[in-house]
Motif scaffolding. Structure first.
Motif, PDB file in Angstrom:
ATOM      1  N   PHE A   8     -29.687  23.584-122.960  1.00  0.00           N
ATOM      2  CA  PHE A   8     -28.965  23.142-121.777  1.00  0.00           C
ATOM      3  C   PHE A   8     -27.824  22.216-122.168  1.00  0.00           C
ATOM      4  CE2 PHE A   8     -33.028  24.282-119.954  1.00  0.00           C
ATOM      5  CZ  PHE A   8     -32.710  24.811-118.719  1.00  0.00           C
ATOM      6  N   GLU A   9     -26.693  22.337-121.454  1.00  0.00           N
ATOM      7  CA  GLU A   9     -25.601  21.387-121.618  1.00  0.00           C
ATOM      8  C   GLU A   9     -25.764  20.298-120.572  1.00  0.00           C
ATOM      9  OE1 GLU A   9     -20.741  21.022-121.693  1.00  0.00           O
ATOM     10  OE2 GLU A   9     -21.636  22.891-121.001  1.00  0.00           O
ATOM     11  N   ASP A  10     -25.632  19.050-121.000  1.00  0.00           N
ATOM     12  CA  ASP A  10     -25.721  17.901-120.103  1.00  0.00           C
ATOM     13  C   ASP A  10     -24.317  17.553-119.605  1.00  0.00           C
ATOM     14  OD1 ASP A  10     -28.525  17.571-120.658  1.00  0.00           O
ATOM     15  OD2 ASP A  10     -27.930  16.754-122.594  1.00  0.00           O
ATOM     16  N   ILE A  11     -24.173  17.511-118.284  1.00  0.00           N
ATOM     17  CA  ILE A  11     -22.873  17.251-117.674  1.00  0.00           C
ATOM     18  C   ILE A  11     -23.059  16.220-116.563  1.00  0.00           C
ATOM     19  CG2 ILE A  11     -20.914  18.264-116.451  1.00  0.00           C
ATOM     20  CD1 ILE A  11     -22.023  21.035-117.444  1.00  0.00           C
ATOM     21  N   ASP A  12     -22.283  15.149-116.609  1.00  0.00           N
ATOM     22  CA  ASP A  12     -22.258  14.197-115.501  1.00  0.00           C
ATOM     23  C   ASP A  12     -21.159  14.626-114.546  1.00  0.00           C
ATOM     24  OD1 ASP A  12     -24.235  12.647-116.646  1.00  0.00           O
ATOM     25  OD2 ASP A  12     -22.854  11.184-117.500  1.00  0.00           O
ATOM     26  N   GLU A  13     -21.492  14.660-113.254  1.00  0.00           N
ATOM     27  CA  GLU A  13     -20.496  14.992-112.242  1.00  0.00           C
ATOM     28  C   GLU A  13     -20.221  13.757-111.405  1.00  0.00           C
ATOM     29  OE1 GLU A  13     -21.601  18.452-110.021  1.00  0.00           O
ATOM     30  OE2 GLU A  13     -21.658  19.717-111.803  1.00  0.00           O
ATOM     31  N   ASP A  14     -19.018  13.650-110.892  1.00  0.00           N
ATOM     32  CA  ASP A  14     -18.622  12.516-110.063  1.00  0.00           C
ATOM     33  C   ASP A  14     -19.272  12.643-108.696  1.00  0.00           C
ATOM     34  OD1 ASP A  14     -17.389  10.343-108.926  1.00  0.00           O
ATOM     35  OD2 ASP A  14     -15.438  11.307-108.730  1.00  0.00           O
ATOM     36  N   GLY A  15     -19.972  11.600-108.297  1.00  0.00           N
ATOM     37  CA  GLY A  15     -20.648  11.602-107.010  1.00  0.00           C
ATOM     38  C   GLY A  15     -19.759  11.182-105.852  1.00  0.00           C
ATOM     39  N   ASP A  19     -19.991   7.168-109.148  1.00  0.00           N
ATOM     40  CA  ASP A  19     -21.345   7.240-109.682  1.00  0.00           C
ATOM     41  C   ASP A  19     -21.567   8.601-110.343  1.00  0.00           C
ATOM     42  OD1 ASP A  19     -21.096   8.367-107.162  1.00  0.00           O
ATOM     43  OD2 ASP A  19     -23.214   8.144-106.698  1.00  0.00           O
ATOM     44  N   ALA A  20     -22.330   8.586-111.406  1.00  0.00           N
ATOM     45  CA  ALA A  20     -22.592   9.813-112.166  1.00  0.00           C
ATOM     46  C   ALA A  20     -23.807  10.534-111.601  1.00  0.00           C
ATOM     47  CB  ALA A  20     -22.820   9.482-113.631  1.00  0.00           C
ATOM     48  N   ILE A  21     -23.662  11.829-111.411  1.00  0.00           N
ATOM     49  CA  ILE A  21     -24.785  12.680-111.014  1.00  0.00           C
ATOM     50  C   ILE A  21     -25.104  13.552-112.222  1.00  0.00           C
ATOM     51  CG2 ILE A  21     -25.602  14.489-109.469  1.00  0.00           C
ATOM     52  CD1 ILE A  21     -23.564  13.439-107.415  1.00  0.00           C
ATOM     53  N   PRO A  22     -26.205  13.234-112.922  1.00  0.00           N
ATOM     54  CA  PRO A  22     -26.533  14.036-114.112  1.00  0.00           C
ATOM     55  C   PRO A  22     -26.941  15.454-113.717  1.00  0.00           C
ATOM     56  CG  PRO A  22     -28.080  12.184-113.847  1.00  0.00           C
ATOM     57  CD  PRO A  22     -27.149  12.174-112.681  1.00  0.00           C
ATOM     58  N   THR A  23     -26.333  16.439-114.369  1.00  0.00           N
ATOM     59  CA  THR A  23     -26.679  17.837-114.149  1.00  0.00           C
ATOM     60  C   THR A  23     -26.836  18.512-115.497  1.00  0.00           C
ATOM     61  OG1 THR A  23     -24.356  18.505-114.041  1.00  0.00           O
ATOM     62  CG2 THR A  23     -25.397  17.960-111.969  1.00  0.00           C
ATOM     63  N   GLU A  47     -18.885  13.959-125.197  1.00  0.00           N
ATOM     64  CA  GLU A  47     -17.626  13.240-125.045  1.00  0.00           C
ATOM     65  C   GLU A  47     -17.600  12.563-123.686  1.00  0.00           C
ATOM     66  OE1 GLU A  47     -14.525  16.147-125.426  1.00  0.00           O
ATOM     67  OE2 GLU A  47     -15.039  17.127-123.564  1.00  0.00           O
ATOM     68  N   VAL A  48     -16.750  11.558-123.578  1.00  0.00           N
ATOM     69  CA  VAL A  48     -16.589  10.807-122.344  1.00  0.00           C
ATOM     70  C   VAL A  48     -15.303  11.278-121.676  1.00  0.00           C
ATOM     71  CG1 VAL A  48     -16.299   8.503-121.366  1.00  0.00           C
ATOM     72  CG2 VAL A  48     -17.790   8.828-123.342  1.00  0.00           C
ATOM     73  N   TYR A  49     -15.370  11.449-120.354  1.00  0.00           N
ATOM     74  CA  TYR A  49     -14.174  11.815-119.594  1.00  0.00           C
ATOM     75  C   TYR A  49     -13.127  10.695-119.706  1.00  0.00           C
ATOM     76  CZ  TYR A  49     -16.742  15.550-117.154  1.00  0.00           C
ATOM     77  OH  TYR A  49     -17.456  16.677-116.848  1.00  0.00           O
ATOM     78  N   ASP A  50     -11.873  11.020-119.396  1.00  0.00           N
ATOM     79  CA  ASP A  50     -10.803  10.028-119.388  1.00  0.00           C
ATOM     80  C   ASP A  50     -10.910   9.134-118.157  1.00  0.00           C
ATOM     81  OD1 ASP A  50      -9.637  10.950-121.741  1.00  0.00           O
ATOM     82  OD2 ASP A  50      -8.433  12.446-120.688  1.00  0.00           O
ATOM     83  N   VAL A  51     -10.218   8.017-118.195  1.00  0.00           N
ATOM     84  CA  VAL A  51     -10.142   7.093-117.069  1.00  0.00           C
ATOM     85  C   VAL A  51      -9.587   7.862-115.870  1.00  0.00           C
ATOM     86  CG1 VAL A  51      -8.988   4.988-116.258  1.00  0.00           C
ATOM     87  CG2 VAL A  51      -9.801   5.143-118.618  1.00  0.00           C
ATOM     88  N   TYR A  53     -12.722   8.248-114.942  1.00  0.00           N
ATOM     89  CA  TYR A  53     -14.081   8.788-115.003  1.00  0.00           C
ATOM     90  C   TYR A  53     -14.765   8.454-116.322  1.00  0.00           C
ATOM     91  CZ  TYR A  53     -12.137  11.410-111.133  1.00  0.00           C
ATOM     92  OH  TYR A  53     -11.541  11.749-109.947  1.00  0.00           O
ATOM     93  N   ASP A  54     -14.434   7.322-116.914  1.00  0.00           N
ATOM     94  CA  ASP A  54     -14.922   6.998-118.243  1.00  0.00           C
ATOM     95  C   ASP A  54     -16.407   6.621-118.293  1.00  0.00           C
ATOM     96  OD1 ASP A  54     -14.265   4.698-116.865  1.00  0.00           O
ATOM     97  OD2 ASP A  54     -13.467   3.652-118.611  1.00  0.00           O
ATOM     98  N   GLU A  55     -17.084   6.645-117.170  1.00  0.00           N
ATOM     99  CA  GLU A  55     -18.535   6.460-117.151  1.00  0.00           C
ATOM    100  C   GLU A  55     -19.262   7.810-117.203  1.00  0.00           C
ATOM    101  OE1 GLU A  55     -20.186   3.497-117.236  1.00  0.00           O
ATOM    102  OE2 GLU A  55     -18.208   2.607-117.500  1.00  0.00           O
TER     103      GLU A  55
END
Length: 71
Positions: A8-15, A19-23, A47-51, A53-55
């Motif tokens: 599985f790939e771990d992806i945080d989505e913007d809530g 806030d991060a929604i882990p998917t 990797e971390v998203y750019d500002v 969304y750097d969280e």
């Protein structure tokens, strides 16, 4: 019991409020734990998203064992 090993790939989505929604998304499945772990080792590049969304992070991989069949 037989099992398959799903990567599985771990992806945080913007809530919506920063806030991060882990998917997680399935990427590939193997019959061999060793092959699945090798795939993760070679292809996991978190990797971390750019500002701003750097969280939020993406690109990390992990393996989950899915039992199939009977004993």
């Amino acid at each position: 019991m037989k099992a398959i090993y799903v990567v599985f790939e771990d992806i945080d989505e913007d809530g919506g409020f920063g806030d991060a929604i882990p998917t997680e998304e399935p990427v590939i499945a193997y019959h061999s734990k060793a092959k699945a772990e090798k795939y993760v080792k070679e292809n996991s590049h978190e990797e971390v998203y750019d500002v701003p969304y750097d969280e939020l992070k993406r690109g990390g991989l992990h393996v989950e064992v899915i039992p199939i069949g009977e004993n």
